[in-house]
Design a protein around this motif. Sequence first.
Motif, PDB file in Angstrom:
ATOM      1  N   LEU A  87      75.307  20.588  15.911  1.00 18.45           N
ATOM      2  CA  LEU A  87      75.557  22.501  16.810  1.00 18.45           C
ATOM      3  C   LEU A  87      75.048  21.998  18.242  1.00 18.45           C
ATOM      4  O   LEU A  87      74.921  22.848  18.430  1.00 18.45           O
ATOM      5  CB  LEU A  87      75.803  23.314  15.883  1.00 18.45           C
ATOM      6  N   GLY A  88      74.430  20.983  19.126  1.00 14.61           N
ATOM      7  CA  GLY A  88      73.670  21.238  20.103  1.00 14.61           C
ATOM      8  C   GLY A  88      71.914  21.280  19.419  1.00 14.61           C
ATOM      9  O   GLY A  88      71.597  21.801  20.800  1.00 14.61           O
ATOM     10  N   ILE A  89      71.954  21.909  18.614  1.00 13.70           N
ATOM     11  CA  ILE A  89      70.535  22.273  17.655  1.00 13.70           C
ATOM     12  C   ILE A  89      69.171  20.866  17.572  1.00 13.70           C
ATOM     13  O   ILE A  89      69.944  20.507  17.248  1.00 13.70           O
ATOM     14  CB  ILE A  89      70.509  23.057  17.262  1.00 13.70           C
ATOM     15  N   ASP A  90      68.684  21.272  18.024  1.00 18.13           N
ATOM     16  CA  ASP A  90      67.967  20.068  17.969  1.00 18.13           C
ATOM     17  C   ASP A  90      65.716  20.553  17.735  1.00 18.13           C
ATOM     18  O   ASP A  90      65.853  20.971  18.732  1.00 18.13           O
ATOM     19  CB  ASP A  90      67.488  18.315  18.930  1.00 18.13           C
ATOM     20  N   LEU A  91      65.178  20.694  16.785  1.00 16.87           N
ATOM     21  CA  LEU A  91      64.027  20.912  16.786  1.00 16.87           C
ATOM     22  C   LEU A  91      63.222  20.416  16.654  1.00 16.87           C
ATOM     23  O   LEU A  91      62.405  21.050  16.306  1.00 16.87           O
ATOM     24  CB  LEU A  91      63.873  22.414  15.460  1.00 16.87           C
ATOM     25  N   ARG A  92      63.321  18.911  16.562  1.00 15.23           N
ATOM     26  CA  ARG A  92      62.092  17.712  15.847  1.00 15.23           C
ATOM     27  C   ARG A  92      61.255  18.270  17.155  1.00 15.23           C
ATOM     28  O   ARG A  92      59.840  17.647  16.859  1.00 15.23           O
ATOM     29  CB  ARG A  92      62.875  16.385  16.707  1.00 15.23           C
ATOM     30  N   PRO A  93      61.485  18.078  18.065  1.00 14.60           N
ATOM     31  CA  PRO A  93      59.970  18.012  19.713  1.00 14.60           C
ATOM     32  C   PRO A  93      58.897  18.948  18.782  1.00 14.60           C
ATOM     33  O   PRO A  93      58.096  19.039  18.891  1.00 14.60           O
ATOM     34  CB  PRO A  93      61.075  18.614  20.466  1.00 14.60           C
ATOM     35  N   PHE A  94      59.559  20.796  17.685  1.00 15.25           N
ATOM     36  CA  PHE A  94      58.719  21.266  18.176  1.00 15.25           C
ATOM     37  C   PHE A  94      57.678  21.176  16.608  1.00 15.25           C
ATOM     38  O   PHE A  94      57.030  21.691  16.503  1.00 15.25           O
ATOM     39  CB  PHE A  94      59.352  22.894  17.816  1.00 15.25           C
ATOM     40  N   LEU A  95      58.095  19.755  16.138  1.00  6.76           N
ATOM     41  CA  LEU A  95      57.588  19.523  15.200  1.00  6.76           C
ATOM     42  C   LEU A  95      55.699  19.391  15.771  1.00  6.76           C
ATOM     43  O   LEU A  95      54.626  19.005  14.667  1.00  6.76           O
ATOM     44  CB  LEU A  95      57.664  18.441  14.515  1.00  6.76           C
ATOM     45  N   GLY A  96      55.462  18.774  16.669  1.00 14.41           N
ATOM     46  CA  GLY A  96      54.333  18.585  17.063  1.00 14.41           C
ATOM     47  C   GLY A  96      53.552  19.476  17.869  1.00 14.41           C
ATOM     48  O   GLY A  96      52.738  19.162  18.631  1.00 14.41           O
ATOM     49  N   ALA A  97      54.175  21.196  17.889  1.00 14.85           N
ATOM     50  CA  ALA A  97      53.517  22.294  18.543  1.00 14.85           C
ATOM     51  C   ALA A  97      52.349  22.247  18.163  1.00 14.85           C
ATOM     52  O   ALA A  97      51.597  23.037  19.575  1.00 14.85           O
ATOM     53  CB  ALA A  97      54.650  23.172  18.571  1.00 14.85           C
ATOM     54  N   GLU A  98      51.645  22.167  16.903  1.00 14.91           N
ATOM     55  CA  GLU A  98      50.342  22.718  17.126  1.00 14.91           C
ATOM     56  C   GLU A  98      49.187  22.470  17.920  1.00 14.91           C
ATOM     57  O   GLU A  98      48.307  23.019  18.369  1.00 14.91           O
ATOM     58  CB  GLU A  98      49.942  22.188  15.492  1.00 14.91           C
ATOM     59  N   THR A  99      49.315  21.190  18.240  1.00 14.86           N
ATOM     60  CA  THR A  99      48.681  20.390  19.159  1.00 14.86           C
ATOM     61  C   THR A  99      48.471  20.561  20.603  1.00 14.86           C
ATOM     62  O   THR A  99      47.621  20.537  21.620  1.00 14.86           O
ATOM     63  CB  THR A  99      48.258  18.808  19.403  1.00 14.86           C
ATOM     64  N   GLY A 120      71.742  25.136  26.098  1.00 15.09           N
ATOM     65  CA  GLY A 120      70.308  25.509  26.716  1.00 15.09           C
ATOM     66  C   GLY A 120      69.769  26.258  28.282  1.00 15.09           C
ATOM     67  O   GLY A 120      69.136  25.798  28.636  1.00 15.09           O
ATOM     68  N   ASP A 121      71.663  25.818  28.768  1.00 12.87           N
ATOM     69  CA  ASP A 121      71.755  26.248  30.122  1.00 12.87           C
ATOM     70  C   ASP A 121      71.286  28.024  30.421  1.00 12.87           C
ATOM     71  O   ASP A 121      72.395  28.758  30.017  1.00 12.87           O
ATOM     72  CB  ASP A 121      73.055  25.849  30.674  1.00 12.87           C
ATOM     73  N   TRP A 122      70.169  28.594  29.712  1.00 12.21           N
ATOM     74  CA  TRP A 122      70.127  29.701  29.623  1.00 12.21           C
ATOM     75  C   TRP A 122      69.050  29.931  29.402  1.00 12.21           C
ATOM     76  O   TRP A 122      67.490  29.058  29.417  1.00 12.21           O
ATOM     77  CB  TRP A 122      70.317  30.602  28.199  1.00 12.21           C
ATOM     78  N   GLU A 123      68.169  30.943  30.245  1.00 11.82           N
ATOM     79  CA  GLU A 123      66.683  31.303  30.867  1.00 11.82           C
ATOM     80  C   GLU A 123      65.801  31.690  29.186  1.00 11.82           C
ATOM     81  O   GLU A 123      66.536  32.703  28.838  1.00 11.82           O
ATOM     82  CB  GLU A 123      65.975  32.666  32.011  1.00 11.82           C
ATOM     83  N   ILE A 124      64.734  30.554  28.949  1.00 10.34           N
ATOM     84  CA  ILE A 124      63.987  32.101  27.678  1.00 10.34           C
ATOM     85  C   ILE A 124      63.703  33.265  27.623  1.00 10.34           C
ATOM     86  O   ILE A 124      64.490  33.804  26.193  1.00 10.34           O
ATOM     87  CB  ILE A 124      63.380  30.898  27.189  1.00 10.34           C
ATOM     88  N   GLU A 138      67.391  21.524  30.156  1.00 13.52           N
ATOM     89  CA  GLU A 138      68.861  20.638  29.032  1.00 13.52           C
ATOM     90  C   GLU A 138      68.429  19.324  29.337  1.00 13.52           C
ATOM     91  O   GLU A 138      68.780  19.292  28.433  1.00 13.52           O
ATOM     92  CB  GLU A 138      69.870  20.430  30.366  1.00 13.52           C
ATOM     93  N   ALA A 139      67.604  18.534  29.388  1.00  8.42           N
ATOM     94  CA  ALA A 139      67.322  17.015  29.485  1.00  8.42           C
ATOM     95  C   ALA A 139      65.924  17.750  27.918  1.00  8.42           C
ATOM     96  O   ALA A 139      66.776  16.750  26.744  1.00  8.42           O
ATOM     97  CB  ALA A 139      66.057  16.506  29.960  1.00  8.42           C
ATOM     98  N   ALA A 140      65.429  18.939  27.504  1.00  9.55           N
ATOM     99  CA  ALA A 140      65.240  19.320  26.542  1.00  9.55           C
ATOM    100  C   ALA A 140      65.880  19.137  25.006  1.00  9.55           C
ATOM    101  O   ALA A 140      66.073  19.035  23.787  1.00  9.55           O
ATOM    102  CB  ALA A 140      64.199  20.301  26.683  1.00  9.55           C
ATOM    103  N   VAL A 141      67.106  19.867  25.516  1.00  9.92           N
ATOM    104  CA  VAL A 141      68.118  20.362  24.220  1.00  9.92           C
ATOM    105  C   VAL A 141      68.724  18.959  24.061  1.00  9.92           C
ATOM    106  O   VAL A 141      68.732  18.886  22.892  1.00  9.92           O
ATOM    107  CB  VAL A 141      68.456  21.371  24.671  1.00  9.92           C
ATOM    108  N   SER A 142      69.339  18.216  25.075  1.00 10.21           N
ATOM    109  CA  SER A 142      69.656  16.907  24.294  1.00 10.21           C
ATOM    110  C   SER A 142      68.739  15.751  24.401  1.00 10.21           C
ATOM    111  O   SER A 142      69.453  15.034  23.959  1.00 10.21           O
ATOM    112  CB  SER A 142      70.624  16.909  25.535  1.00 10.21           C
ATOM    113  N   MET A 143      67.401  15.886  24.233  1.00 12.29           N
ATOM    114  CA  MET A 143      66.763  15.086  24.106  1.00 12.29           C
ATOM    115  C   MET A 143      66.895  13.487  24.719  1.00 12.29           C
ATOM    116  O   MET A 143      66.657  12.750  24.758  1.00 12.29           O
ATOM    117  CB  MET A 143      66.796  14.722  22.414  1.00 12.29           C
ATOM    118  N   ASP A 144      67.732  13.984  26.193  1.00  9.07           N
ATOM    119  CA  ASP A 144      67.247  13.106  26.504  1.00  9.07           C
ATOM    120  C   ASP A 144      66.069  12.551  27.736  1.00  9.07           C
ATOM    121  O   ASP A 144      64.879  13.247  28.623  1.00  9.07           O
ATOM    122  CB  ASP A 144      68.008  13.135  28.236  1.00  9.07           C
ATOM    123  N   VAL A 145      65.104  11.926  27.583  1.00 10.62           N
ATOM    124  CA  VAL A 145      63.878  10.788  27.270  1.00 10.62           C
ATOM    125  C   VAL A 145      63.139  11.141  28.729  1.00 10.62           C
ATOM    126  O   VAL A 145      63.061  11.300  29.134  1.00 10.62           O
ATOM    127  CB  VAL A 145      62.950  10.919  26.350  1.00 10.62           C
TER     128      VAL A 145
END
Length: 665
Positions: free
Chosen positions: A178-190, A434-438, A94-101
């Motif tokens: 829309l509650g979507i935030d894909l910014r975190p995945f921009l660093g997924a390569e490493t 994001g309140d669901w299982e992947i 939930e924190a990841a979806v809402s970007m509550d760092v």
Amino acid sequence: MTAPAPSPSQNSATQSPAARKRRGTRRPLARHAARETHAELRRRRRYLVVCLVGGPVAVALLVALFAVGAFVQQVLQVRDDLEAAKDQLKVIAEAAVSMDVPELQRASEDVVTRTQRAHVTSNGVLWDLAAELPEVGNNVLAVRTVAEAVNTITSQSLPPLVDMMSAAGTEERTENSLGIDLRPFLGAETVLPTVISSLEDASAIAANLDRTGVYPAVYEPLDGLVGLIEVAVPTLHLVEDHLPEILRAAGSEGPMLYQLVIQTPAEIRAVGGGPAHWLVLKVENGQAELLGQENGVELMYSELPDRGFDTVNGSLIRLPSETRSLYPFELTNWSSNFTMTPHFPRAVELFQATRKWTGKAEFDGVISIDPVVLAHLIEATGPLTLASGEVVDAENTAALLMSEPYERFGTDNAAMDAFFSEVTTVMFDALTGGDWEIAAMWDQLVRSAEEGRVFVWFEDEGLNALAHEYGLDGALREDNTEATQLGIYFNDYTVGKLNYWLDYSQRASCNVEQRTITVTMDLHSRMSEDIKSEYTLGLRNQFRGIDPRTMMLDVLFFAPPGAEILWTDPERGDWQDSANWQGNRFRDRSGVDHDNTALSRTLLLEMGERRTISYEVQLPEGDLGPLELRHSPGPNHTEVTVDANCGALFASPEGSPNIRLSKIG
């Protein structure tokens, strides 16, 4: 004279051995003490044994009891830590979806601390001793394995994931995000290699578990973890392989404009249903923003005519004559008919043409789903509740978006639009919250794709090749190398919503010697007298004297490149418009689309009627790719079967990444 008595010292030295022996028996210290009985002597001996032996045994027993108590406390601590860690993982999501760092960091640290403590505790001396006990040992080792596997994942994966998401920034998101935030995945390569490695290590740990005598309550959580890993690892490998394209689609190289089309199979079309409305999204640097909602009514009655386009006689694109002859004229001039072709990229081309006419930016990508996809996804999110208290769940979603409101609101368009808007908003809030299982959500996405309900198109050639690789482009194949594609498709002719009550199944059988394949569909209309809404009943039927509850379908039979259609059933359409009828829409047609030969037949399916349609195809010579048997995705599940005898004609689809290839047998 009497001799003096000898002294004590002299007595002991001078007495004879016999005398000393006689004096060896001790006498009572008191002259009045009685001799001990045999019973008293036995009691005294037992007392001496207890004094000499019982003390150490009691101490050992106390130590053992203390050790057991301490072990039980450790078991409870491990259980509590693992259960708390599981709960905190939901907080992390939930924190990841809402970007509550800050919350993300706190929950992550708590999870790592608890799983590490559980791992250390379960590897203590008491656990080593307990592991040697019969009946108990394997259960102890199983708990230790669970703790080790969980700790392997969390301690290796969570810190870099949190660092990645923290680095993505905490700027305020826009109101229409829309509650979507894909910014975190921009660093997924490493980060992805570390995550994948930890999951694979945990899976290897779980594989070494000896289940002999282990209670289900102990190994079932581990099985659940392994199941999640089995889903996640292949997916993460795919993401890793295609990460550059994924990041580009997420706007890492510039803003991307997307159209999210919601087709309505209640008014069925070859590639889904009438696209009544769609969302316009902008994705930039990984953040999705809702720019607006558009609909076909405003586009066709207002925007295009205002720009000078003739929505009755005009054509937004030019088609080859052999293709033009196959489809109704309205394919190219009315938005609800853009999907009358089974070639999804052509529907995109038509929508792009409307953007040019109206002076709007063209789309960088188009995604198409339908209400059944939303129903599948709600199986992962759980039921939703509207402001009125009405519950939306997996069972009623399709009805609420394709049928029931037409009966409820009648001709009150404002109320109907408000209801559709609320249902859509609540659904998207749940899906993007994001309140669901992947794993559960992934399963439903794959299920939707396998049913042919998800199509994707990109302007970028690399991204579009990725959509093609996984069978999501919805394109007619121009050769039989990758797959041999056949299909029966439906287009509604009634201008109603009758097809919500249409059920059908599909099957194929082959004649290997003659190299032919026969495709058959069994149809059933569940339409009833209870349906009265004018939005549902066939508008065009009345102009032809046809009952408004009779489904009028344009049936398209498609053969693969190089093949020939030998016959169709019905041989001739049930309805033929007269030559002087305006548009001469409903008649038998034929043509070629992307080298696929096709025939069209108009079918009338009366209320409650069951009917079978079919066609036979002469396959071309030479090697044929795996069989891809397509159909229009309807409002209900379509059972598809292929006879095993077809296996001799088509290559095996085993190992193919195309999830829409039909399995043979």
